[in-house]
Design an enzyme around this catalytic site. Structure first.
Site, mmCIF file in Angstrom:
data_model
loop_
_atom_site.group_PDB
_atom_site.id
_atom_site.type_symbol
_atom_site.label_atom_id
_atom_site.label_comp_id
_atom_site.label_asym_id
_atom_site.label_seq_id
_atom_site.Cartn_x
_atom_site.Cartn_y
_atom_site.Cartn_z
ATOM 1 N N ALA A 102 0.859 -1.199 0.000
ATOM 2 C CA ALA A 102 0.000 0.000 0.000
ATOM 3 C C ALA A 102 0.887 1.237 0.000
ATOM 4 O O ALA A 102 2.028 1.181 0.463
ATOM 5 C CB ALA A 102 -0.880 0.041 1.251
ATOM 6 N N SER B 161 -4.330 0.506 10.281
ATOM 7 C CA SER B 161 -3.574 1.623 10.844
ATOM 8 C C SER B 161 -4.355 2.380 11.907
ATOM 9 O O SER B 161 -5.593 2.471 11.848
ATOM 10 C CB SER B 161 -3.244 2.589 9.705
ATOM 11 O OG SER B 161 -2.665 3.755 10.207
ATOM 12 N N TYR C 33 -5.368 8.577 3.443
ATOM 13 C CA TYR C 33 -4.687 7.305 3.734
ATOM 14 C C TYR C 33 -5.495 6.489 4.751
ATOM 15 O O TYR C 33 -5.787 5.306 4.535
ATOM 16 C CB TYR C 33 -3.269 7.591 4.262
ATOM 17 C CG TYR C 33 -2.627 6.400 4.901
ATOM 18 C CD1 TYR C 33 -2.223 5.307 4.130
ATOM 19 C CD2 TYR C 33 -2.439 6.331 6.281
ATOM 20 C CE1 TYR C 33 -1.649 4.198 4.723
ATOM 21 C CE2 TYR C 33 -1.862 5.233 6.881
ATOM 22 C CZ TYR C 33 -1.469 4.160 6.100
ATOM 23 O OH TYR C 33 -0.913 3.063 6.686
ATOM 24 N N LYS D 123 -7.618 2.735 4.416
ATOM 25 C CA LYS D 123 -7.452 1.560 5.292
ATOM 26 C C LYS D 123 -8.804 1.161 5.909
ATOM 27 O O LYS D 123 -9.112 -0.022 6.038
ATOM 28 C CB LYS D 123 -6.430 1.868 6.394
ATOM 29 C CG LYS D 123 -4.998 1.995 5.872
ATOM 30 C CD LYS D 123 -4.368 0.638 5.609
ATOM 31 C CE LYS D 123 -2.983 0.738 5.019
ATOM 32 N NZ LYS D 123 -2.342 -0.540 4.762
#
Ligand code: UFG
Length: 328
Positions: free
Chosen positions: A74, A116, A140, A144
């Site tokens: 990723a 995350s 980001y 996730k």
């Protein structure tokens, strides 16, 4: 056989090392956009491929008899994700869908997923548990979170079993000093401070000292990369012994400010670290500290590197001997 996507990257390569050291068969799958072929241990099969390449993934699953996947591949820069969201949605989200499709097609039933702390966003100053609200403040983090949601639906519809591991700040390097963190450009705190120590950078810029924290700088929970790797292996064992899909936080449960990390690095290296206060970086929550009670209780995970000093010492072993990362 376990397939590790992003197995040549920072976190992936340490997980591959740990699997190999425990005698577990593994194949590395990486497109080497940000990964380093030098980090793949001798004797471990390597496939240069993209997570979008369903055909190559299916072929690789069949060729190596893959029964489970650990998925690291990723893009992972919070700042970049805000200015180039398309790159993040295409690669992280669409790429993971392609990987899931290949897994369903080839009946690969277990997935450990690299999630995350960025899926939580700003949660105030207390310990973050798995039940804390997930309101990502970055693209980001949003990617996730979306991937966690896909996996939930793929479990319900196709029986895919997964564990999502929500890491806080991954740091440190393998005890051998042979592999470590090497991003280009580097944006993470500990490697940047160590670049000041090894002479490849002039100073560390502290991004803001007016946060609502004890010394005004941001507080983070640093977790050693080998402890992260151990958690992935435990998660896979849990799934293979019939465990239900679930998710866990991974951190040490202790917060350290940017200034405390710099001071500790001076202590570990014995070198002065030049620092300058700069403007805040967009999107940085003041404090992110994990409660990892759930994984401790359910999978018996106990971090070995539970002091900041041991984490920075291991990272220094790598940065003091590899000032230019993997480049010669
Ligand atoms: N920082 C500085 N100067 C620097 C670099 C960082 O002061 O040169 C500060 C940041 O502002 C932050 C702290 O140091 O307060 C840690 O920054 P990192 O970039 O090392 O890590 P982040 O906490 O921003 O991000 C990490 C992971 C992400 C993940 C996120 C979860 O790198 O992948 O945690 O919140 F999304």
């Amino acid at each position: 056989m376990i397939l590790v996507t992003g197995g040549a990257g920072y976190i992936g390569s340490h997980c591959v090392r740990e699997l190999k050291e425990r005698g577990i068969d593994v194949v590395v799958y990486d497109n080497l956009t940000t990964g380093h072929i030098e980090s793949v241990p001798e004797g471990v099969p390597f496939v240069k491929g993209d997570i979008f390449d369903v055909e190559l993934l299916c072929e690789t699953f069949a060729k190596y008899g893959v029964d489970s996947v650990i998925h690291f591949a990723a893009y992972s820069l919070v700042g970049e994700s805000m200015v180039n969201p398309a790159k993040y949605y295409h690669n992280n989200v669409a790429g993971t869908l392609a990987l899931l499709d290949a897994m369903i097609a080839e009946k690969v039933g277990y997935l450990v997923f690299s999630s995350s702390a960025a899926t939580y966003g700003d949660c105030g100053s207390g310990l973050i548990t798995e039940d804390s609200p997930q309101n990502p403040t970055s693209v980001y983090g949003q990617t996730k979170l979306m991937m966690e949601q896909f996996m939930q639906d793929y479990d319900k519809a196709y029986g895919l079993k997964y564990v999502a591991l929500r890491y806080f700040n991954a740091a440190g390097a393998h005890v051998s000093g042979e592999i470590g963190e090497a991003h280009n450009p580097e944006s993470h705190l500990i490697p940047i401070i160590l670049q000041v120590a090894n002479g490849t950078r002039g100073h560390i810029g502290i991004y803001g000292e007016d946060y609502p924290t004890p010394d005004g700088t941001c507080v983070r929970d640093y977790i050693h990369i080998t402890d992260l790797a151990d958690a992935h292996i435990r998660a896979l064992d849990y799934l293979k012994s019939g465990g239900k899909s679930t998710y866990y936080n991974l951190g040490n449960g202790n917060g350290f400010s940017v200034k405390e990390v710099i001071d500790m690095t001076e202590k570990v290296t014995g070198l002065p670290i030049k620092r300058e206060v700069e403007a805040r970086r967009a999107g940085d929550p003041p404090t992110l500290v994990a409660s990892s009670e759930k994984i401790r209780r359910e999978l018996g995970w106990v971090p070995k590197y539970d002091s900041l000093e041991s984490i920075i010492s291991s990272a220094w072993k790598w940065h003091s001997t590899h000032p230019r990362g993997y480049s010669k």
